[in-house]
Design a protein around this motif. Structure first.
Motif, PDB file in Angstrom:
ATOM      1  N   PRO A 337       9.054  16.414  39.179  1.00 57.12           N
ATOM      2  CA  PRO A 337       8.110  15.287  39.179  1.00 57.12           C
ATOM      3  C   PRO A 337       6.937  15.489  38.226  1.00 57.12           C
ATOM      4  CG  PRO A 337       8.737  15.861  41.424  1.00 57.12           C
ATOM      5  CD  PRO A 337       9.256  16.953  40.547  1.00 57.12           C
ATOM      6  N   LEU A 338       6.549  16.749  37.983  1.00 54.18           N
ATOM      7  CA  LEU A 338       5.462  16.992  37.034  1.00 54.18           C
ATOM      8  C   LEU A 338       5.900  16.612  35.625  1.00 54.18           C
ATOM      9  CD1 LEU A 338       4.115  20.458  38.283  1.00 54.18           C
ATOM     10  CD2 LEU A 338       3.140  18.199  38.675  1.00 54.18           C
ATOM     11  N   LEU A 339       7.131  16.946  35.256  1.00 53.89           N
ATOM     12  CA  LEU A 339       7.631  16.571  33.937  1.00 53.89           C
ATOM     13  C   LEU A 339       7.757  15.059  33.802  1.00 53.89           C
ATOM     14  CD1 LEU A 339       8.510  19.671  34.099  1.00 53.89           C
ATOM     15  CD2 LEU A 339      10.229  19.040  32.418  1.00 53.89           C
ATOM     16  N   LEU A 340       8.297  14.418  34.829  1.00 49.24           N
ATOM     17  CA  LEU A 340       8.436  12.960  34.790  1.00 49.24           C
ATOM     18  C   LEU A 340       7.067  12.289  34.690  1.00 49.24           C
ATOM     19  CD1 LEU A 340      11.205  12.502  37.517  1.00 49.24           C
ATOM     20  CD2 LEU A 340      11.507  12.478  35.034  1.00 49.24           C
ATOM     21  N   SER A 341       6.092  12.843  35.397  1.00 48.19           N
ATOM     22  CA  SER A 341       4.743  12.282  35.358  1.00 48.19           C
ATOM     23  C   SER A 341       4.099  12.487  33.990  1.00 48.19           C
ATOM     24  CB  SER A 341       3.877  12.923  36.445  1.00 48.19           C
ATOM     25  OG  SER A 341       4.401  12.657  37.729  1.00 48.19           O
ATOM     26  N   ALA A 342       4.315  13.656  33.404  1.00 44.21           N
ATOM     27  CA  ALA A 342       3.768  13.922  32.076  1.00 44.21           C
ATOM     28  C   ALA A 342       4.303  12.912  31.072  1.00 44.21           C
ATOM     29  CB  ALA A 342       4.112  15.348  31.646  1.00 44.21           C
ATOM     30  N   ALA A 343       5.612  12.658  31.126  1.00 39.58           N
ATOM     31  CA  ALA A 343       6.208  11.680  30.218  1.00 39.58           C
ATOM     32  C   ALA A 343       5.637  10.291  30.476  1.00 39.58           C
ATOM     33  CB  ALA A 343       7.728  11.669  30.389  1.00 39.58           C
ATOM     34  N   ALA A 344       5.407   9.959  31.733  1.00 41.31           N
ATOM     35  CA  ALA A 344       4.882   8.626  32.076  1.00 41.31           C
ATOM     36  C   ALA A 344       3.491   8.406  31.502  1.00 41.31           C
ATOM     37  CB  ALA A 344       4.868   8.439  33.592  1.00 41.31           C
ATOM     38  N   THR A 345       2.655   9.459  31.484  1.00 44.34           N
ATOM     39  CA  THR A 345       1.311   9.285  30.935  1.00 44.34           C
ATOM     40  C   THR A 345       1.384   8.935  29.452  1.00 44.34           C
ATOM     41  OG1 THR A 345       1.012  11.645  30.380  1.00 44.34           O
ATOM     42  CG2 THR A 345       0.342  10.923  32.591  1.00 44.34           C
ATOM     43  N   LEU A 346       2.261   9.595  28.732  1.00 45.95           N
ATOM     44  CA  LEU A 346       2.386   9.337  27.301  1.00 45.95           C
ATOM     45  C   LEU A 346       3.006   7.968  27.038  1.00 45.95           C
ATOM     46  CD1 LEU A 346       1.963  10.601  24.521  1.00 45.95           C
ATOM     47  CD2 LEU A 346       4.192  11.704  24.732  1.00 45.95           C
ATOM     48  N   ARG A 347       3.871   7.564  27.919  1.00 48.53           N
ATOM     49  CA  ARG A 347       4.616   6.307  27.739  1.00 48.53           C
ATOM     50  C   ARG A 347       3.841   5.086  28.244  1.00 48.53           C
ATOM     51  NH1 ARG A 347       8.328   7.760  30.803  1.00 48.53           N
ATOM     52  NH2 ARG A 347       7.849   6.526  32.656  1.00 48.53           N
ATOM     53  N   GLU A 348       3.152   5.229  29.364  1.00 50.37           N
ATOM     54  CA  GLU A 348       2.631   4.055  30.063  1.00 50.37           C
ATOM     55  C   GLU A 348       1.114   3.892  30.022  1.00 50.37           C
ATOM     56  OE1 GLU A 348       4.273   3.934  34.012  1.00 50.37           O
ATOM     57  OE2 GLU A 348       6.299   4.414  33.295  1.00 50.37           O
ATOM     58  N   MET A 349       0.392   4.978  29.724  1.00 53.04           N
ATOM     59  CA  MET A 349      -1.062   4.826  29.603  1.00 53.04           C
ATOM     60  C   MET A 349      -1.403   4.016  28.350  1.00 53.04           C
ATOM     61  SD  MET A 349      -2.692   8.531  30.635  1.00 53.04           S
ATOM     62  CE  MET A 349      -4.370   7.973  30.303  1.00 53.04           C
ATOM     63  N   GLN A 350      -2.455   3.266  28.406  1.00 53.63           N
ATOM     64  CA  GLN A 350      -2.912   2.537  27.236  1.00 53.63           C
ATOM     65  C   GLN A 350      -3.849   3.391  26.387  1.00 53.63           C
ATOM     66  OE1 GLN A 350      -4.507  -1.183  29.047  1.00 53.63           O
ATOM     67  NE2 GLN A 350      -2.855  -2.190  27.923  1.00 53.63           N
ATOM     68  N   THR A 351      -3.884   3.083  25.117  1.00 51.80           N
ATOM     69  CA  THR A 351      -4.863   3.710  24.248  1.00 51.80           C
ATOM     70  C   THR A 351      -6.195   2.985  24.427  1.00 51.80           C
ATOM     71  OG1 THR A 351      -4.416   2.235  22.396  1.00 51.80           O
ATOM     72  CG2 THR A 351      -3.053   4.220  22.567  1.00 51.80           C
ATOM     73  N   PHE A 352      -7.275   3.599  23.886  1.00 53.66           N
ATOM     74  CA  PHE A 352      -8.579   2.951  23.952  1.00 53.66           C
ATOM     75  C   PHE A 352      -8.520   1.562  23.304  1.00 53.66           C
ATOM     76  CE2 PHE A 352      -9.948   7.344  24.636  1.00 53.66           C
ATOM     77  CZ  PHE A 352     -10.897   7.173  25.637  1.00 53.66           C
ATOM     78  N   ALA A 353      -7.831   1.476  22.180  1.00 54.32           N
ATOM     79  CA  ALA A 353      -7.728   0.192  21.468  1.00 54.32           C
ATOM     80  C   ALA A 353      -6.960  -0.833  22.281  1.00 54.32           C
ATOM     81  CB  ALA A 353      -7.080   0.401  20.100  1.00 54.32           C
ATOM     82  N   GLU A 354      -5.828  -0.402  22.875  1.00 52.08           N
ATOM     83  CA  GLU A 354      -5.002  -1.321  23.667  1.00 52.08           C
ATOM     84  C   GLU A 354      -5.748  -1.857  24.888  1.00 52.08           C
ATOM     85  OE1 GLU A 354      -0.665   0.726  22.566  1.00 52.08           O
ATOM     86  OE2 GLU A 354      -1.761   1.309  24.364  1.00 52.08           O
ATOM     87  N   ALA A 355      -6.570  -0.995  25.482  1.00 45.75           N
ATOM     88  CA  ALA A 355      -7.279  -1.374  26.708  1.00 45.75           C
ATOM     89  C   ALA A 355      -8.664  -1.939  26.436  1.00 45.75           C
ATOM     90  CB  ALA A 355      -7.395  -0.166  27.622  1.00 45.75           C
ATOM     91  N   SER A 356      -9.077  -1.971  25.171  1.00 48.65           N
ATOM     92  CA  SER A 356     -10.409  -2.446  24.786  1.00 48.65           C
ATOM     93  C   SER A 356     -11.499  -1.665  25.513  1.00 48.65           C
ATOM     94  CB  SER A 356     -10.559  -3.958  25.075  1.00 48.65           C
ATOM     95  OG  SER A 356      -9.609  -4.695  24.332  1.00 48.65           O
ATOM     96  N   VAL A 357     -11.266  -0.353  25.623  1.00 49.02           N
ATOM     97  CA  VAL A 357     -12.239   0.546  26.255  1.00 49.02           C
ATOM     98  C   VAL A 357     -12.988   1.276  25.142  1.00 49.02           C
ATOM     99  CG1 VAL A 357     -12.537   2.591  27.698  1.00 49.02           C
ATOM    100  CG2 VAL A 357     -10.860   0.845  28.342  1.00 49.02           C
ATOM    101  N   PRO A 358     -14.323   1.309  25.192  1.00 44.92           N
ATOM    102  CA  PRO A 358     -15.081   2.028  24.160  1.00 44.92           C
ATOM    103  C   PRO A 358     -14.747   3.522  24.193  1.00 44.92           C
ATOM    104  CG  PRO A 358     -16.528   0.592  25.426  1.00 44.92           C
ATOM    105  CD  PRO A 358     -15.204   0.633  26.151  1.00 44.92           C
ATOM    106  N   GLU A 359     -14.585   4.105  23.014  1.00 41.85           N
ATOM    107  CA  GLU A 359     -14.309   5.558  22.941  1.00 41.85           C
ATOM    108  C   GLU A 359     -15.603   6.334  23.009  1.00 41.85           C
ATOM    109  OE1 GLU A 359     -11.286   7.038  20.255  1.00 41.85           O
ATOM    110  OE2 GLU A 359     -10.909   4.992  19.575  1.00 41.85           O
ATOM    111  N   GLY A 360     -15.478   7.596  23.493  1.00 45.55           N
ATOM    112  CA  GLY A 360     -16.646   8.483  23.530  1.00 45.55           C
ATOM    113  C   GLY A 360     -16.946   9.043  22.158  1.00 45.55           C
ATOM    114  N   ASN A 361     -18.054   9.742  22.061  1.00 48.35           N
ATOM    115  CA  ASN A 361     -18.445  10.344  20.772  1.00 48.35           C
ATOM    116  C   ASN A 361     -17.612  11.575  20.493  1.00 48.35           C
ATOM    117  OD1 ASN A 361     -20.446   8.428  20.390  1.00 48.35           O
ATOM    118  ND2 ASN A 361     -21.913   9.574  21.659  1.00 48.35           N
TER     119      ASN A 361
END
Length: 361
Positions: A337-361
Motif C-alpha cells: 500500500p505504501l508503493l501504491l500510495s506513492a504512485a497515487a501522489t505523483l499521479r493524482e495530486m495537482q501541481t500549484f499551477a493546476e490548483a491555482s495555489v500560490p507557491e512558496g518562496n
C-alpha cells in the motif's frame, strides 16, 4: 500471457534499466505538486522510481501478488533450526486451508486479505508428498536440497529449473493483473543457505550475516555458524559465478524467488523485497543483471542480522523497521500500500499551477 524465456541467460538479457528520462520528468512533477518540497519524504523517491519502472511520469500500478515458494533443506540434518522439517509441509497446508476469514490461515494470508493482495503458493521442493490442491502450484524440482555443509545443495540443472519455474509463476501472476510482485518463502532451515549466500556474495564474515533465524539458542547459533563456515571452506563456488553460488549454497525456494524477480523485471513490474532470505536471492539477481536493482523496493529492514548489509549492497532504503523475521512475504505485502500510495501522489495530486495555489518562496 507473454512467451516464456527458455533459459536464465535469456531472462537476464531481457532486463533493461528503468527509464531515466521518465524519472527526470517525474522528479520535475514532484517539485511542482501542492506540498512543501520533500514533505512526503521517502514516498517521493519511491514514486519517481515507480515512474521509471512503469515508463510513465504518472504511474498507475494496481494488482499486488505475493508468491510464496516452499522448499526444504538437507542442512537441517545438522540441527540448525528451532523447528523440525515437518513444519514446512504443515505450513503449506496452512497457506491453503479454508478458514472463516477466507483461504489460508497463515500470517501472509491474513495480511494479504487485508490489503487486497493475491496469494500464490508453490511447492518448489518440499520433502514430502503434498496432496493436490487447486491453489497449490506443483513446481517441485526435487524433494529438498542436499546438505550444503558437505556438498553442493543443488546441481546447475536443478538450479536453472527452479529459477525458470519461479519465472513461470511470476508470468502467470502478471497475466492475472499483478503490477507489484512480492516474492515470499517458507522452508525450515532456510536462513542457513541465505546466510551462506550472503557471506560469499558480500565477502563478509559468517558471524556478520548469520543470526538466530527461527529463534535458536546460543548453542544452536554457534553450530549454525560452524556449519556455514564448513560449507564455505569447501570452496565449491565463487562470487564471480552467481548461479554457481546459488547451486552450491542455496535453496530451491531461493532459486524460485530469483526467477520471480528476473521475470518481473523483464516485464517491467515492481518487486517488493520482504526480508533476509529474499535478500539473498536478490544478491544473486543483481550480480547476474545489475539493472534488476532498478525494480527492487525494500519493504522493511528485518530483525535478522545481515539484512542491513544486504540492503546496503543493493542500495535500497527500507520503508519501515518493525522487527519482522517471519518470511512468507509478509513484510513485502505490508509495504505494497505504501508503493501504491506513492504512485497515487505523483499521479493524482495537482501541481500549484493546476490548483491555482500560490507557491512558496
Amino acid at each position: 500471457m507473454s512467451n516464456p524465456l527458455q533459459t536464465v541467460q535469456q531472462l537476464v538479457q531481457a532486463i533493461r534499466p528503468a527509464d531515466a528520462e521518465v524519472m527526470q520528468q517525474a522528479r520535475a512533477r514532484q517539485a511542482q505538486l501542492t506540498k512543501p518540497a520533500g514533505s512526503l519524504g521517502l514516498l517521493e523517491d519511491i514514486s519517481v522510481r515507480l515512474a521509471g519502472v512503469f515508463g510513465t511520469p504518472q504511474p498507475h500500478p494496481r494488482g499486488v501478488a505475493v508468491i510464496v515458494a516452499a522448499g526444504d533443506h538437507g542442512v537441517t540434518a545438522e540441527g540448525v533450526s528451532a523447528y523440525p522439517p515437518e513444519v514446512t509441509p504443515a505450513m503449506v497446508a496452512n497457506f491453503l486451508a479454508e478458514t472463516p476469514w477466507g483461504s489460508g490461515g497463515a500470517a501472509v494470508n491474513a495480511i494479504a486479505r487485508t490489503v487486497g493482495a493475491r496469494v500464490y503458493v508453490a511447492d518448489a521442493g518440499v520433502n514430502a508428498d503434498l496432496p493436490a490442491h487447486p491453489r497449490l502450484v506443483a513446481a517441485s524440482i526435487r524433494r529438498g536440497t542436499r546438505n550444503l555443509r558437505v556438498e553442493a545443495a543443488l546441481t546447475p540443472e536443478e538450479t536453472e529449473a527452479a529459477v525458470l519455474a519461479g519465472a513461470a509463476l511470476a508470468r502467470q501472476a502478471i497475466h492475472d493483473g499483478a503490477d507489484l510482485l512480492v516474492p515470499g518463502e517458507m522452508g525450515i532451515g532456510n536462513t542457513t543457505p541465505a546466510s551462506a549466500i550472503s557471506a560469499r556474495m558480500l565477502g563478509l564474515d559468517v558471524a556478520a550475516v548469520t543470526g538466530r533465524g527461527t529463534g535458536v539458542d546460543d548453542v544452536t547459533l554457534a553450530r549454525k555458524r560452524e556449519v556455514i563456515s564448513d560449507a564455505l571452506k569447501r570452496q565449491g563456488s565463487a562470487a564471480a559465478d552467481p548461479l554457481g553460488v546459488l547451486a552450491d549454497l542455496g535453496g530451491l525456494e531461493i532459486a524460485f524467488m530469483l526467477g520471480v524477480m528476473l521475470e518481473a523485471a523483464a516485464q517491467r513490474r515492481a518487486i517488493v523485497l520482504d526480508g533476509f532470505v529474499e535478500g539473498s536471492a536478490a544478491l544473486i539477481g543483481v550480480a547476474l543483471a545489475p539493472a534488476l536493482g532498478d525494480y527492487l523496493f525494500a519493504a522493511g529492514e528485518c530483525a535478522e542480522i545481515g539484512h542491513a548489509a544486504q540492503l546496503a549492497h543493493l542500495g535500497l532504503t527500507p520503508m519501515f523497521r518493525l522487527g519482522l523475521r517471519l518470511g512468507e512475504g509478509t513484510g513485502g505485502v505490508l509495504a505494497a500500500p505504501l508503493l501504491l500510495s506513492a504512485a497515487a501522489t505523483l499521479r493524482e495530486m495537482q501541481t500549484f499551477a493546476e490548483a491555482s495555489v500560490p507557491e512558496g518562496n
